[in-house]
Write a protein that holds these residues in place. Sequence first.
Motif, PDB file in Angstrom:
ATOM      1  N   VAL A  45      12.876  15.144  -0.298  1.00  0.00           N
ATOM      2  CA  VAL A  45      13.548  15.710   1.051  1.00  0.00           C
ATOM      3  C   VAL A  45      13.232  15.876   2.172  1.00  0.00           C
ATOM      4  O   VAL A  45      13.884  16.516   3.669  1.00  0.00           O
ATOM      5  CB  VAL A  45      14.298  16.703   1.010  1.00  0.00           C
ATOM      6  N   GLU A  46      11.577  15.772   2.736  1.00  0.00           N
ATOM      7  CA  GLU A  46      11.364  15.413   3.554  1.00  0.00           C
ATOM      8  C   GLU A  46       9.741  14.309   3.329  1.00  0.00           C
ATOM      9  O   GLU A  46       9.067  14.508   2.790  1.00  0.00           O
ATOM     10  CB  GLU A  46      10.548  16.452   4.272  1.00  0.00           C
ATOM     11  N   ALA A  47      10.057  13.080   4.055  1.00  0.00           N
ATOM     12  CA  ALA A  47       8.541  11.956   3.982  1.00  0.00           C
ATOM     13  C   ALA A  47       8.898  11.368   5.332  1.00  0.00           C
ATOM     14  O   ALA A  47      10.020  11.557   6.070  1.00  0.00           O
ATOM     15  CB  ALA A  47       9.342  11.116   2.953  1.00  0.00           C
ATOM     16  N   TYR A  48       8.230  10.265   5.606  1.00  0.00           N
ATOM     17  CA  TYR A  48       7.944   9.793   6.844  1.00  0.00           C
ATOM     18  C   TYR A  48       7.679   8.460   6.723  1.00  0.00           C
ATOM     19  O   TYR A  48       6.432   8.319   5.524  1.00  0.00           O
ATOM     20  CB  TYR A  48       6.680  10.969   7.935  1.00  0.00           C
ATOM     21  N   TYR A  49       7.636   7.531   7.765  1.00  0.00           N
ATOM     22  CA  TYR A  49       6.920   6.459   7.655  1.00  0.00           C
ATOM     23  C   TYR A  49       5.460   6.609   7.474  1.00  0.00           C
ATOM     24  O   TYR A  49       5.270   7.139   8.903  1.00  0.00           O
ATOM     25  CB  TYR A  49       7.220   5.264   8.509  1.00  0.00           C
ATOM     26  N   LYS A  50       5.194   5.649   7.339  1.00  0.00           N
ATOM     27  CA  LYS A  50       3.293   5.994   7.455  1.00  0.00           C
ATOM     28  C   LYS A  50       3.103   4.370   8.214  1.00  0.00           C
ATOM     29  O   LYS A  50       3.845   3.099   8.342  1.00  0.00           O
ATOM     30  CB  LYS A  50       2.119   5.513   6.549  1.00  0.00           C
ATOM     31  N   THR A  51       2.019   4.460   8.949  1.00  0.00           N
ATOM     32  CA  THR A  51       1.601   2.576   9.958  1.00  0.00           C
ATOM     33  C   THR A  51       1.083   1.911   8.865  1.00  0.00           C
ATOM     34  O   THR A  51       0.342   2.241   7.645  1.00  0.00           O
ATOM     35  CB  THR A  51       0.911   2.831  10.998  1.00  0.00           C
ATOM     36  N   PRO A  52       1.533   0.637   8.671  1.00  0.00           N
ATOM     37  CA  PRO A  52       1.279   0.047   7.507  1.00  0.00           C
ATOM     38  C   PRO A  52      -0.375  -0.753   7.834  1.00  0.00           C
ATOM     39  O   PRO A  52      -0.782  -0.395   8.885  1.00  0.00           O
ATOM     40  CB  PRO A  52       1.736  -1.572   7.373  1.00  0.00           C
ATOM     41  N   SER A  53      -1.585  -0.323   7.073  1.00  0.00           N
ATOM     42  CA  SER A  53      -2.898  -0.716   6.698  1.00  0.00           C
ATOM     43  C   SER A  53      -3.364  -2.473   6.114  1.00  0.00           C
ATOM     44  O   SER A  53      -4.320  -2.401   6.705  1.00  0.00           O
ATOM     45  CB  SER A  53      -3.445   0.512   6.529  1.00  0.00           C
ATOM     46  N   GLN A  88      -3.445  -4.641  10.867  1.00  0.00           N
ATOM     47  CA  GLN A  88      -2.972  -5.919   9.754  1.00  0.00           C
ATOM     48  C   GLN A  88      -4.237  -7.153  10.437  1.00  0.00           C
ATOM     49  O   GLN A  88      -4.209  -8.143   9.116  1.00  0.00           O
ATOM     50  CB  GLN A  88      -1.577  -6.426  10.333  1.00  0.00           C
ATOM     51  N   ILE A  89      -4.219  -7.352  11.647  1.00  0.00           N
ATOM     52  CA  ILE A  89      -4.599  -8.804  12.131  1.00  0.00           C
ATOM     53  C   ILE A  89      -6.841  -8.230  11.450  1.00  0.00           C
ATOM     54  O   ILE A  89      -7.261  -8.930  11.051  1.00  0.00           O
ATOM     55  CB  ILE A  89      -5.808  -8.289  12.945  1.00  0.00           C
ATOM     56  N   GLN A  90      -7.208  -6.765  10.718  1.00  0.00           N
ATOM     57  CA  GLN A  90      -8.256  -6.256  10.636  1.00  0.00           C
ATOM     58  C   GLN A  90      -8.718  -7.442   8.488  1.00  0.00           C
ATOM     59  O   GLN A  90      -9.307  -7.547   8.236  1.00  0.00           O
ATOM     60  CB  GLN A  90      -8.529  -4.797  10.529  1.00  0.00           C
ATOM     61  N   ILE A 117       1.787 -20.481  10.749  1.00  0.00           N
ATOM     62  CA  ILE A 117       0.885 -20.466  11.119  1.00  0.00           C
ATOM     63  C   ILE A 117       0.337 -19.326  10.672  1.00  0.00           C
ATOM     64  O   ILE A 117       0.095 -18.732  10.272  1.00  0.00           O
ATOM     65  CB  ILE A 117       1.074 -20.286  12.840  1.00  0.00           C
ATOM     66  N   ASP A 118      -1.167 -20.169  10.921  1.00  0.00           N
ATOM     67  CA  ASP A 118      -2.561 -20.152   9.760  1.00  0.00           C
ATOM     68  C   ASP A 118      -2.693 -18.880  10.423  1.00  0.00           C
ATOM     69  O   ASP A 118      -3.386 -18.711  11.870  1.00  0.00           O
ATOM     70  CB  ASP A 118      -4.349 -21.230  10.289  1.00  0.00           C
ATOM     71  N   ALA A 119      -4.078 -17.701   9.639  1.00  0.00           N
ATOM     72  CA  ALA A 119      -3.558 -16.339  10.021  1.00  0.00           C
ATOM     73  C   ALA A 119      -5.047 -16.461  10.778  1.00  0.00           C
ATOM     74  O   ALA A 119      -5.214 -15.550  11.993  1.00  0.00           O
ATOM     75  CB  ALA A 119      -4.416 -15.623   8.906  1.00  0.00           C
ATOM     76  N   GLY A 120      -6.450 -17.582  10.788  1.00  0.00           N
ATOM     77  CA  GLY A 120      -7.102 -17.844  11.811  1.00  0.00           C
ATOM     78  C   GLY A 120      -6.915 -18.078  12.731  1.00  0.00           C
ATOM     79  O   GLY A 120      -7.634 -17.869  14.472  1.00  0.00           O
ATOM     80  N   ILE A 121      -6.102 -18.867  13.423  1.00  0.00           N
ATOM     81  CA  ILE A 121      -5.581 -19.052  14.511  1.00  0.00           C
ATOM     82  C   ILE A 121      -4.375 -18.173  15.988  1.00  0.00           C
ATOM     83  O   ILE A 121      -5.259 -18.099  16.498  1.00  0.00           O
ATOM     84  CB  ILE A 121      -4.335 -20.448  14.736  1.00  0.00           C
ATOM     85  N   MET A 122      -3.943 -17.201  14.097  1.00  0.00           N
ATOM     86  CA  MET A 122      -3.362 -15.991  15.025  1.00  0.00           C
ATOM     87  C   MET A 122      -4.480 -14.941  15.732  1.00  0.00           C
ATOM     88  O   MET A 122      -3.733 -14.151  16.581  1.00  0.00           O
ATOM     89  CB  MET A 122      -2.746 -15.588  14.388  1.00  0.00           C
TER      90      MET A 122
END
Lengths: 173, 173
Positions: A45-53, A88-90, A117-122
């Motif tokens: 009945v009470e919850a919050y979205y967290k930032t994705p790690s 997400q980059i880390q 697109i490859d992660a290395g380039i991003m």
Amino acid sequence: MSLEKDLNDSNTYYAMHNRALIHKKPTPIQVVKVDYPARNAAKIVEAYYKTPSTTDYNGIYRGKAIDFEAKETHSATALTFRSIHPHQIQHLKKVLLHGGIGFFIIRFTRFNETYLIDAGIMIELYENGERQSISYAQVQQYGSLIRQSFQPRLCYLENVDTLYFKEENNYGK
Amino acid sequence: MSLEKDLNDSNTYYAMHNRALIHKKPTPIQVVKVDYPARNAAKIVEAYYKTPSTTDYNGIYRGKAIDFEAKETHSATALTFRSIHPHQIQHLKKVLLHGGIGFFIIRFTRFNETYLIDAGIMIELYENGERQSISYAQVQQYGSLIRQSFQPRLCYLENVDTLYFKEENNYGK
């Protein structure tokens, strides 16, 4: 159809046909309060979205660990990096460090085009680029267009084959 | 301390030291109703826990995809298979099919002992065993005891090295 739905449908198709095992991770939610209106029935009945790690998608393909993040933009010119969390980059840096395959899937909804697109380039553009975004022209230059079909909706394993397994794409698959 | 907390702490330690990249997936929750008491502040006011369709932990170690489920029991004699969802067994079958490393981590809290046991063995017992459980004696026989230390709490990568990378355990690490 949203990019998320297209990817989930494609992953279900790939799993059913034993091509790959790739899942979207559940959205992280901080649960604060739970009621038990009946035995064994928990109601949050009470919850919050967290930032994705981490990123949203991961799994296994041809024995390799696969890890990626999907983003769509309504802009015709660029995807802003504000939509990508530093965590997400880390995370993707570590995926590459440990020998996994990491990438982004980016959709430009205006053109109904989706690129891998490859992660290395991003990561390079994110950390050392001149702008806080990746332009549509850069995505076209550095990424590869994902073929769309009825099933799977997004044939992105073709792009993975070409980019990471040094093979000719087999469009007959 | 719970097994989940020990594993999360160990995974944090392993990630910090660039040994492996392994995360617990968020618990899947079905969100039904969200309120917006303030701009940009989403409050979930009705949601329910969903049955997990995959295992709890996955990631990358030495270039390989790792996938496992963790269970603890207060019983001194066995872990019941009722605590393992059929979906999780199906998921681990696919992990093995696609070339990933899959296993269970099982803790017998009475003895403060935690074991790593290969998914293939567990699947065989689950599907073809005579009982709807794995006994403590079987866990000792087929599994390998995980060494505990201050950091990481559970040195389970030592067991992974021995079982899946055909190496001598290096307890000096």
